[in-house]
Design a protein around this motif. Sequence first.
Motif, PDB file in Angstrom:
ATOM      1  N   VAL A  40      35.437  94.324  66.564  1.00 10.96           N
ATOM      2  CA  VAL A  40      35.547  94.820  67.944  1.00 10.96           C
ATOM      3  C   VAL A  40      35.648  93.641  68.906  1.00 10.96           C
ATOM      4  CG1 VAL A  40      34.312  96.018  69.811  1.00 10.96           C
ATOM      5  CG2 VAL A  40      34.424  97.029  67.527  1.00 10.96           C
ATOM      6  N   PHE A  41      34.806  92.640  68.727  1.00  7.93           N
ATOM      7  CA  PHE A  41      34.846  91.465  69.609  1.00  7.93           C
ATOM      8  C   PHE A  41      36.191  90.751  69.521  1.00  7.93           C
ATOM      9  CE2 PHE A  41      29.976  91.006  68.991  1.00  7.93           C
ATOM     10  CZ  PHE A  41      29.748  92.021  69.895  1.00  7.93           C
ATOM     11  N   VAL A  42      36.691  90.580  68.310  1.00 11.62           N
ATOM     12  CA  VAL A  42      37.979  89.898  68.123  1.00 11.62           C
ATOM     13  C   VAL A  42      39.107  90.709  68.756  1.00 11.62           C
ATOM     14  CG1 VAL A  42      39.700  89.216  66.389  1.00 11.62           C
ATOM     15  CG2 VAL A  42      37.294  88.589  66.085  1.00 11.62           C
ATOM     16  N   MET A  43      39.137  91.994  68.503  1.00 13.06           N
ATOM     17  CA  MET A  43      40.218  92.827  69.040  1.00 13.06           C
ATOM     18  C   MET A  43      40.169  92.893  70.563  1.00 13.06           C
ATOM     19  SD  MET A  43      41.900  93.470  66.405  1.00 13.06           S
ATOM     20  CE  MET A  43      43.094  94.573  67.059  1.00 13.06           C
ATOM     21  N   PHE A  44      38.972  92.987  71.116  1.00 14.67           N
ATOM     22  CA  PHE A  44      38.847  93.019  72.572  1.00 14.67           C
ATOM     23  C   PHE A  44      39.310  91.694  73.179  1.00 14.67           C
ATOM     24  CE2 PHE A  44      36.433  93.004  76.633  1.00 14.67           C
ATOM     25  CZ  PHE A  44      37.013  94.135  77.185  1.00 14.67           C
ATOM     26  N   THR A  45      38.967  90.589  72.538  1.00 16.10           N
ATOM     27  CA  THR A  45      39.412  89.270  73.010  1.00 16.10           C
ATOM     28  C   THR A  45      40.932  89.165  72.966  1.00 16.10           C
ATOM     29  OG1 THR A  45      37.361  88.238  72.274  1.00 16.10           O
ATOM     30  CG2 THR A  45      39.253  86.781  72.619  1.00 16.10           C
ATOM     31  N   LEU A  46      41.538  89.608  71.872  1.00 15.06           N
ATOM     32  CA  LEU A  46      42.998  89.573  71.771  1.00 15.06           C
ATOM     33  C   LEU A  46      43.633  90.432  72.861  1.00 15.06           C
ATOM     34  CD1 LEU A  46      43.430  89.783  67.901  1.00 15.06           C
ATOM     35  CD2 LEU A  46      43.804  87.779  69.368  1.00 15.06           C
ATOM     36  N   PHE A  47      43.064  91.606  73.086  1.00 20.72           N
ATOM     37  CA  PHE A  47      43.583  92.501  74.121  1.00 20.72           C
ATOM     38  C   PHE A  47      43.471  91.861  75.504  1.00 20.72           C
ATOM     39  CE2 PHE A  47      42.459  95.627  77.401  1.00 20.72           C
ATOM     40  CZ  PHE A  47      43.667  96.312  77.481  1.00 20.72           C
ATOM     41  N   THR A  51      46.677  90.508  77.588  1.00 20.88           N
ATOM     42  CA  THR A  51      46.950  91.353  78.750  1.00 20.88           C
ATOM     43  C   THR A  51      46.923  90.536  80.033  1.00 20.88           C
ATOM     44  OG1 THR A  51      46.046  93.303  77.640  1.00 20.88           O
ATOM     45  CG2 THR A  51      46.194  93.384  80.042  1.00 20.88           C
ATOM     46  N   VAL A  52      45.899  89.693  80.185  1.00 18.14           N
ATOM     47  CA  VAL A  52      45.818  88.862  81.391  1.00 18.14           C
ATOM     48  C   VAL A  52      47.042  87.952  81.474  1.00 18.14           C
ATOM     49  CG1 VAL A  52      44.537  86.976  82.493  1.00 18.14           C
ATOM     50  CG2 VAL A  52      43.311  88.982  81.635  1.00 18.14           C
ATOM     51  N   ASP A  53      47.384  87.315  80.360  1.00 20.94           N
ATOM     52  CA  ASP A  53      48.556  86.438  80.388  1.00 20.94           C
ATOM     53  C   ASP A  53      49.842  87.215  80.649  1.00 20.94           C
ATOM     54  OD1 ASP A  53      47.133  84.135  80.120  1.00 20.94           O
ATOM     55  OD2 ASP A  53      47.667  83.765  78.028  1.00 20.94           O
ATOM     56  N   ALA A  54      49.950  88.409  80.111  1.00 15.04           N
ATOM     57  CA  ALA A  54      51.149  89.220  80.354  1.00 15.04           C
ATOM     58  C   ALA A  54      51.253  89.628  81.828  1.00 15.04           C
ATOM     59  CB  ALA A  54      51.146  90.464  79.468  1.00 15.04           C
ATOM     60  N   LEU A  55      50.118  89.770  82.494  1.00 18.31           N
ATOM     61  CA  LEU A  55      50.134  90.163  83.900  1.00 18.31           C
ATOM     62  C   LEU A  55      50.410  89.003  84.850  1.00 18.31           C
ATOM     63  CD1 LEU A  55      47.110  92.624  83.971  1.00 18.31           C
ATOM     64  CD2 LEU A  55      49.538  93.205  84.165  1.00 18.31           C
ATOM     65  N   ILE A  56      49.890  87.826  84.537  1.00 17.08           N
ATOM     66  CA  ILE A  56      49.987  86.747  85.529  1.00 17.08           C
ATOM     67  C   ILE A  56      50.746  85.510  85.057  1.00 17.08           C
ATOM     68  CG2 ILE A  56      47.952  87.478  86.788  1.00 17.08           C
ATOM     69  CD1 ILE A  56      46.327  85.352  85.380  1.00 17.08           C
ATOM     70  N   TYR A  80      45.852  82.300  70.924  1.00 17.94           N
ATOM     71  CA  TYR A  80      45.346  83.676  71.061  1.00 17.94           C
ATOM     72  C   TYR A  80      44.508  84.111  69.864  1.00 17.94           C
ATOM     73  CZ  TYR A  80      48.530  84.459  74.996  1.00 17.94           C
ATOM     74  OH  TYR A  80      49.177  84.389  76.193  1.00 17.94           O
ATOM     75  N   TYR A  81      44.904  83.714  68.651  1.00 13.87           N
ATOM     76  CA  TYR A  81      44.258  84.218  67.449  1.00 13.87           C
ATOM     77  C   TYR A  81      43.189  83.293  66.872  1.00 13.87           C
ATOM     78  CZ  TYR A  81      47.488  88.094  67.329  1.00 13.87           C
ATOM     79  OH  TYR A  81      48.174  89.239  67.646  1.00 13.87           O
ATOM     80  N   PHE A  82      43.290  81.992  67.112  1.00  7.25           N
ATOM     81  CA  PHE A  82      42.368  81.066  66.452  1.00  7.25           C
ATOM     82  C   PHE A  82      41.524  80.226  67.404  1.00  7.25           C
ATOM     83  CE2 PHE A  82      45.649  81.944  63.333  1.00  7.25           C
ATOM     84  CZ  PHE A  82      44.868  82.318  62.256  1.00  7.25           C
ATOM     85  N   VAL A  83      41.767  80.321  68.705  1.00  9.61           N
ATOM     86  CA  VAL A  83      40.920  79.627  69.669  1.00  9.61           C
ATOM     87  C   VAL A  83      40.093  80.633  70.463  1.00  9.61           C
ATOM     88  CG1 VAL A  83      40.845  78.067  71.661  1.00  9.61           C
ATOM     89  CG2 VAL A  83      42.504  77.650  69.826  1.00  9.61           C
ATOM     90  N   TYR A  84      40.737  81.612  71.072  1.00 11.12           N
ATOM     91  CA  TYR A  84      40.010  82.548  71.931  1.00 11.12           C
ATOM     92  C   TYR A  84      38.997  83.421  71.180  1.00 11.12           C
ATOM     93  CZ  TYR A  84      43.450  81.375  75.586  1.00 11.12           C
ATOM     94  OH  TYR A  84      44.246  80.739  76.500  1.00 11.12           O
ATOM     95  N   VAL A 146      35.795  88.185  82.859  1.00 12.53           N
ATOM     96  CA  VAL A 146      36.006  88.404  81.427  1.00 12.53           C
ATOM     97  C   VAL A 146      34.703  88.262  80.651  1.00 12.53           C
ATOM     98  CG1 VAL A 146      37.129  87.422  79.371  1.00 12.53           C
ATOM     99  CG2 VAL A 146      38.463  87.848  81.439  1.00 12.53           C
ATOM    100  N   TYR A 147      33.907  87.242  80.959  1.00 11.96           N
ATOM    101  CA  TYR A 147      32.642  87.084  80.231  1.00 11.96           C
ATOM    102  C   TYR A 147      31.664  88.206  80.571  1.00 11.96           C
ATOM    103  CZ  TYR A 147      33.967  82.532  78.339  1.00 11.96           C
ATOM    104  OH  TYR A 147      34.573  81.529  77.642  1.00 11.96           O
ATOM    105  N   ALA A 148      31.690  88.686  81.804  1.00 13.54           N
ATOM    106  CA  ALA A 148      30.874  89.854  82.145  1.00 13.54           C
ATOM    107  C   ALA A 148      31.341  91.074  81.348  1.00 13.54           C
ATOM    108  CB  ALA A 148      30.939  90.121  83.647  1.00 13.54           C
ATOM    109  N   LEU A 149      32.655  91.215  81.173  1.00 13.74           N
ATOM    110  CA  LEU A 149      33.182  92.300  80.332  1.00 13.74           C
ATOM    111  C   LEU A 149      32.730  92.154  78.879  1.00 13.74           C
ATOM    112  CD1 LEU A 149      36.857  92.794  81.580  1.00 13.74           C
ATOM    113  CD2 LEU A 149      35.024  94.506  81.578  1.00 13.74           C
ATOM    114  N   TYR A 150      32.731  90.928  78.363  1.00 13.17           N
ATOM    115  CA  TYR A 150      32.262  90.715  76.990  1.00 13.17           C
ATOM    116  C   TYR A 150      30.810  91.144  76.837  1.00 13.17           C
ATOM    117  CZ  TYR A 150      36.413  87.842  76.004  1.00 13.17           C
ATOM    118  OH  TYR A 150      37.690  87.380  75.818  1.00 13.17           O
ATOM    119  N   VAL A 151      29.985  90.790  77.822  1.00 12.55           N
ATOM    120  CA  VAL A 151      28.574  91.188  77.772  1.00 12.55           C
ATOM    121  C   VAL A 151      28.454  92.699  77.859  1.00 12.55           C
ATOM    122  CG1 VAL A 151      26.388  91.095  79.054  1.00 12.55           C
ATOM    123  CG2 VAL A 151      27.680  88.985  78.618  1.00 12.55           C
TER     124      VAL A 151
END
Length: 170
Positions: A40-47, A51-56, A80-84, A146-151
């Motif tokens: 869940v954490f990995v998928m949410f991070t990828l999303f 998404t943020v990069d696609a928007l801005i 995106y897959y191995f750092v974030y 984003v970190y508040a969303l992760y929490v």
Amino acid sequence: MLYPPERFDLNEWFSLLSGIVVFAAALLLPKRFSAVLTTVFVMFTLFISQTVDALIAVEPVNLYDVSDTSKYEIMDAFIYYFVYPPTTYLFLYFYDRWKPGGWRRVLYVAGGSFVSVVLEGLAHWVRVYTYKGWNLGYSLCVYLVVYALYVWIYHLMIKLMDRQGIRTRR
């Protein structure tokens, strides 16, 4: 389509080294979360990151490039897959371990955001990110959200999984 880097230079080496360091750190720590929760954490991070990069970071806004160009390069995918995701895992690992509450939670999110801005500043300096109307002040605001969303996702998932009797810890 994934494009190769225009040149394999300092920014690619920095990205590779960063990925190796955070991925190794996440793997070497004692396992803390179940496979479901980690997924869940990995998928949410990828999303969130894509998404943020696609928007801005793309037209019409186009405030920065990741890697050498605005094209989606192999190194973009690596980031995106191995750092974030391992960075998020480390952030939540220590959050779970230390269990900050109240103002300490706010300080933890702010501290994680500050560290991320410093690391992004270093990445910008070696041209992993090329700003075109972006600056680190904006990044600080994004990291705080984003970190508040992760929490929030962390607490939501722990609560939902506990309610369902699904194991959250290894």
